[in-house]
Write a protein that holds these residues in place. Structure first.
Motif, mmCIF file in Angstrom:
data_model
loop_
_atom_site.group_PDB
_atom_site.id
_atom_site.type_symbol
_atom_site.label_atom_id
_atom_site.label_comp_id
_atom_site.label_asym_id
_atom_site.label_seq_id
_atom_site.Cartn_x
_atom_site.Cartn_y
_atom_site.Cartn_z
ATOM 1 N N CYS A 98 0.847 -1.183 0.000
ATOM 2 C CA CYS A 98 0.000 0.000 0.000
ATOM 3 C C CYS A 98 0.891 1.244 0.000
ATOM 4 C CB CYS A 98 -0.890 -0.003 1.240
ATOM 5 S SG CYS A 98 -1.708 1.580 1.553
ATOM 6 N N CYS A 118 0.109 3.175 3.952
ATOM 7 C CA CYS A 118 0.471 2.554 5.237
ATOM 8 C C CYS A 118 1.509 1.456 5.077
ATOM 9 C CB CYS A 118 -0.763 2.010 5.939
ATOM 10 S SG CYS A 118 -1.427 0.505 5.216
ATOM 11 N N CYS A 128 -6.654 -0.446 0.050
ATOM 12 C CA CYS A 128 -6.104 -1.060 1.262
ATOM 13 C C CYS A 128 -7.167 -1.049 2.353
ATOM 14 C CB CYS A 128 -4.881 -0.260 1.689
ATOM 15 S SG CYS A 128 -4.213 -0.743 3.280
ATOM 16 N N PHE A 154 -6.527 -1.607 5.418
ATOM 17 C CA PHE A 154 -5.924 -1.117 6.665
ATOM 18 C C PHE A 154 -6.087 0.401 6.778
ATOM 19 C CE2 PHE A 154 -3.861 -5.067 5.626
ATOM 20 C CZ PHE A 154 -3.900 -5.749 6.830
ATOM 21 N N CYS A 155 -5.807 1.105 5.663
ATOM 22 C CA CYS A 155 -5.838 2.563 5.758
ATOM 23 C C CYS A 155 -6.791 3.200 4.749
ATOM 24 C CB CYS A 155 -4.436 3.122 5.570
ATOM 25 S SG CYS A 155 -3.842 3.045 3.866
HETATM 26 ZN ZN ZN Z 1 -2.767 1.098 3.551
#
Ligand code: ZN
Length: 1044
Positions: A372, A375, A394, A396-397
């Protein structure tokens, strides 16, 4: 390292002219290679060994023990006068010459040879008259941010020194649990658990508790009502009993506090009606063994004891990562209210079970792993491809990243990449990436890691037979260097250093006819005198290593050196790796407190009576920062340090162990080592140590989706910043606990995404990333949380956190906080999740019904409560062991396995199985029984006096239990199926633990039985620590206090 114009030290080479370059001033900072520094071979030495000529003995011309060979001089041999140049180390330092005639013998105590008759490892002298849990702990805020409380009752915190003769007390009465307790109660113990015990007995506990398991709809565990007024009835003292006054009377077999109540007992409390760990283990084994498909988020895995095979379907195997909860409250408030800790326990290099595959390796070549853009999370099954596959989002972020052209692939009609089933990183929970140079030190691909054996050759280690033993076994030991999957043989290198008050390096280059020794006498500023030939593969240098291993014991055979160094020897190993552009591991075999005048010198501070008091941290924390600094320096160059300690006296593990703690290393301890008794155990440990799966020169980071973030890290590692765990090494037996906290409200539908990335150098020298992905569910209802907790992980997390906290806080405060927090967890369940019932009823959530038991085990463990009945080093050792334990080992450490042997069924052809463990209480033992008890560190074989004579004859070769020689640490090899079965079971148990446990025989009613009983963890401790029943009652009271 300080700069200087000093001349470098002599190379221990008296009589030889200086080598070219040898006496050149040393530049500051890193040691550059010094040309010509390594010893030129002696004339004739560079001849290849003749066939059959393995090693020249000392007396042969090839390796004269004379000047020029680098060998230390023999007794009586005159040292050449050393140069008066300033900066030259004096040649006459003690220790340059191993055997100096006339040098005093080691003083008694500190360096004395092993004393006969001293019990190894454990020295529980007497039951201390203290209850760590004494009485009710006052109400305190839950853990976390708690200030150290002033000692609440200092008089109760004091442990008395052992009384003389206490171990020699008369034999107790019969075995039989609490019935033989005739010791008067002590005031401190009076008002607490024993009161409740009494109440429990009146409680008429009735089953049946709900035994539904699985991670679904577990019913609560209902305990019967406890009557309220019984709690209010606490007499503080029983008149007529002389408290604390008869301590000289060594009746240590009696439990101190319970006699009166026991006698009044109308009806014995049946422990079978308390939640049973054995039942939980068996139920889980029944319902959850077989294949575990990791195919949904928030799926609670089976217990660690259950035999299962993981089928990776997009979420990581629980062998690599477990969470304390699989359904996480969406808000911090909700989370705090439950008091359940949110933590991950990660074993990134865990072994796979039979039938499972090791994580596949994905090689993107020059492109490197796809990540990514924001992140830096690595490509994983949770990235969502968008824009016809040209970008991915992503989870996650939430950032989206362009897909590199080389990685582009079309999407199918469901929006998934067409190639996903060919790509492990798109469908698996765990896999590896080959790293590019960007992920390497100095942007250079690494060399294979090395293992350096660093051996203390001072008096103690010579005398105990240790040096001879290691050297004689070295050939076999280094055959066990690990290999990567697909590799035919190891290409790891080995090197050898010995030390006493100076440090000796050895040139083992394969084309030498004999090994060469280089001595660095200037231990103030250690450097690496040998560039070529120090690290070699066992194969290419086989003959030279063999020769060296014959010579080392001879060279130091007559040593009288007792004052030894440690830090300079570790620096030597670290510098050797650095100079060789290698990372790796030192195995340091060390015998005594380093008191020689040298960096890292320590002082004795063996003030055992501080253990268990609020001052205990003064002896459980390092006495200075030198070994911490050394640990950091070692991590910086990718050098892990494992300490194998052979102490006969205080060695200060709390201080020297820091170098292992910070480098991802491990401490082994062999107090009163004797090669003939402990040799097998040591060699087994060394082989297991070097052979196991391991990652070198590693950095581990945990990424989470937004809303939560990892905040605290507990384990053997070094944090150079707030997110990266630096691990010079991490092996399959180590786990690190990570606490996760909310920093925002979570979305209920989305879940929490977790990605662990371990960047490391493999044993073959490949730079790789191991990626471990997990997803947890999120919930807004507490009941969902209480259905998805993993108690074993909670206990592992608590244990690591507590060991960490106890170094900064009053131990009572830490322990009380655990009790309070646990009560909070259960009270909250009761209040918010359980259906209404009478106030006297204890109701436990199904997945936490063993919480009171396990918390009590944790609080009673040597790691948290080891008092004056163990040594400071034992205590530090246990704390470090707990800090590194994976979940499987910690469950077994806190709740030891008690295995009945006399019921093994032997049918010639059957595969011998370890019998099912029974509850760890004397209630379940009989005089007729023979049992093994093991906790991963100790293993006992308890023999009842009424044990079947045929069984005794077959296993021990004598007609009755009283004739067994209980000093033996191995069982005789007898040619009958029972003997074979028992020995096989012991070996199977050992093979499940990474430390080879010595077998200690305990005959019923003899003095070692007290040590054994200490580990019967459900029972009341000889130190007055609460039994399971006591503690459950206590917990219930705490819960009621919270609810009222
Ligand atoms: Zn990310």
């Amino acid at each position: 390292m300080s700069s200087s114009n000093q001349l470098p030290p002599s190379m221990g080479n008296p009589g030889m002219p200086p080598m070219p370059g040898q006496y050149m001033p040393r530049p500051a900072g890193n040691m550059p290679p010094m040309p010509g520094q390594n010893m030129p071979p002696q004339p004739g030495h560079n001849m290849p060994p003749q066939p059959g000529q393995n090693m020249p003995p000392m007396s042969q011309p090839q390796m004269p023990p004379m000047a020029g060979s680098g060998m230390p001089p023999l007794p009586g041999q005159n040292m050449p006068p050393h140069s008066a140049q300033s900066g030259m180390p004096p040649m006459s330092q003690p220790g340059m010459m191993p055997p100096l005639p006339g040098q005093p013998m080691p003083p008694p105590g500190q360096n004395a040879p092993p004393q006969q008759g001293m019990p190894p490892q454990m020295g529980r002298n007497m039951p201390p008259m203290q209850s760590p849990m004494g009485g009710m702990p006052p109400m305190q805020p839950p853990m976390g941010g708690m200030p150290p409380m002033p000692a609440q009752n200092p008089s109760l915190m004091q442990k008395r020194p052992p009384m003389p003769g206490q171990m020699q007390g008369q034999m107790p009465g019969h075995m039989g649990g609490y019935n033989n307790m005739n010791q008067p109660p002590m005031p401190a113990q009076q008002g607490g658990f024993n009161q409740m015990n009494n109440q429990m007995q009146n409680m008429n506990i009735s089953g049946p508790y709900d035994q539904k398991t699985m991670n679904g709809d577990n019913g609560p565990h209902m305990m019967p009502p406890l009557s309220q007024q019984q709690y209010l009835n606490g007499q503080q003292n029983r008149p007529g009993y002389p408290p604390m006054t008869n301590q000289g009377m060594p009746n240590q077999y009696s439990q101190p506090a319970y006699a009166a109540q026991q006698q009044q007992q109308q009806k014995r409390l049946n422990p079978d009606q308390m939640p049973s760990p054995i039942q939980v283990i068996q139920d889980d084994q029944t319902s959850r063994s077989g294949v575990f498909y990791s195919n949904q988020k928030g799926l609670v895995p089976p217990l660690v004891s259950t035999k299962f095979v993981v089928q990776d379907q997009g979420y990581a195997s629980p062998r690599y990562i477990r969470s304390t909860m699989y359904n996480v409250p969406i808000t911090n408030d909700l989370m705090k209210q439950t008091a359940v800790p949110f933590g991950l326990v990660i074993s990134p290099m865990a072994r796979v079970a039979e039938g499972e595959v090791t994580p596949p390796i994905v090689n993107f070549g020059e492109l490197g792993p796809v990540r990514c853009v924001r992140c830096k999370a690595y490509m994983c099954p949770y990235m969502q491809f968008i824009d016809s596959g040209r970008r991915f989002q992503c989870l996650f972020c939430k950032a989206s990243t362009d897909v590199p052209a080389e990685y582009f692939q079309h999407l199918d009609h469901t929006g998934q990449r067409m190639d996903r089933y060919d790509r492990p990183e798109l469908v698996l929970g765990t896999y590896e990436f080959t790293a590019t140079k960007d992920y390497c030190r100095n942007n250079t691909f690494p060399k294979p890691p090395a293992i350096i054996f660093v051996i203390d050759v001072s008096y103690n280690n010579i005398k105990s037979g240790l040096v001879s033993l290691i050297c004689s076994q070295m050939k076999d030991i280094i055959k066990n260097l690990p290999i990567d999957e697909g590799q035919q043989k190891s290409n790891m290198k080995v090197g050898f250093i010995t030390y006493n008050s100076s440090v000796h390096f050895y040139n083992i280059k394969g084309n030498l006819a004999a090994p060469q020794m280089l001595v660095v006498g200037d231990i103030q500023e250690m450097f690496m005198p040998l560039l070529d030939g120090f690290l070699c593969t066992p194969e290419e240098s086989e003959a030279v290593i063999d020769a060296l291993m014959e010579q080392i014991p001879q060279m130091f055979a007559d040593t009288r050196e007792c004052e030894t160094i440690l830090l300079p020897a570790i620096v030597a190993g670290m510098e050797a790796l650095k100079a060789s552009d290698c990372t790796g591991k030192l195995l340091v075999f060390h015998s005594s407190l380093p008191i020689a005048e040298a960096p890292g010198k320590l002082k004795a501070r063996d003030d055992r009576k501080l253990l268990g008091t609020d001052k205990e941290r003064t002896i459980l924390t390092p006495q200075n920062q030198t070994y911490n600094q050394l640990g950091q320096d070692c991590v910086g160059v990718g050098c892990a340090v494992d300490l194998f300690l052979f102490n006969n006296a205080y060695i200060d593990i709390a201080t020297i162990g820091q170098v292992s703690r910070l480098t991802g290393g491990e401490v082994y301890k062999y107090t009163y080592f004797q090669a003939d008794l402990d040799g097998e155990r040591l060699i087994h440990d060394i082989v297991t140590n070097i052979n196991r799966p391991i990652a070198f020169d590693s950095i581990m980071r945990v990424r989470t989706s937004t809303g939560v973030r990892p905040t605290d890290f507990y384990g053997h590692c070094f944090m150079s910043n707030t997110t990266d765990m630096e691990l010079a090494a991490i092996d399959c037996d180590k786990a690190i606990a990570v606490e996760v906290k909310h920093d925002d409200k979570l979305q209920e539908e989305e879940g929490i995404y977790i990605q662990v990335a371990l960047l490391y150098t493999s044993v073959s020298g490949q730079r790789r990333l191991r990626i471990i992905n997990q997803v947890l569910k999120t919930c807004s209802q507490m009941a969902d949380l209480y259905r998805s907790c993993d108690l074993e992980t909670i206990i592992n997390f608590f244990s690591k956190q507590s060991v960490y906290k106890i170094l900064d806080n009053n131990p009572k405060t830490v322990k009380d906080a655990i009790v309070q927090r646990s009560a909070q967890m259960l009270a909250n369940y009761r209040k918010n999740c359980a259906s209404p019932s009478s106030a006297g009823q204890l109701i436990l959530p199904e997945c936490m019904k063993l919480l009171p038991l396990y918390v009590n085990c944790l609080l009673k463990s040597d790691a948290l409560s080891g008092g004056t009945d163990i040594t400071i080093d034992d205590r530090s050792f246990c704390m470090m062991a707990v800090m590194t334990m994976d979940i499987d080992n910690s469950v077994n450490y806190f709740y030891p396995r008690l295995i009945p042997l006399n019921e093994i069924s032997i049918n010639g052809s059957d595969v011998i199985q370890i019998p099912m463990q029974i509850r760890c209480t004397i209630e379940k033992m009989t005089d007729q029984g023979v049992y093994i008890l093991e906790n991963g560190i100790y293993m006992f074989l308890w023999i009842g006096l009424g044990a079947n004579q045929d069984f005794i004859q077959q296993v021990f070769g004598v007609p009755s239990a009283v004739q067994i020689n209980i000093e033996q640490t191995t069982l005789p090899v007898l040619d009958n199926p029972t003997s074979e079965a028992v020995r096989t079971i012991i070996e199977q148990i050992r093979s499940q633990r990474h430390r080879y446990m010595r077998l200690t025989l305990v005959r019923q009613k003899e003095k070692m039985e007290n040590v054994f009983k200490h580990f019967l963890i459900e029972d009341r401790g000889l130190d007055g620590s609460p039994s399971y029943v006591d503690f459950l009652c206590h917990m219930h009271k705490e819960i009621r206090n919270i609810l009222s």
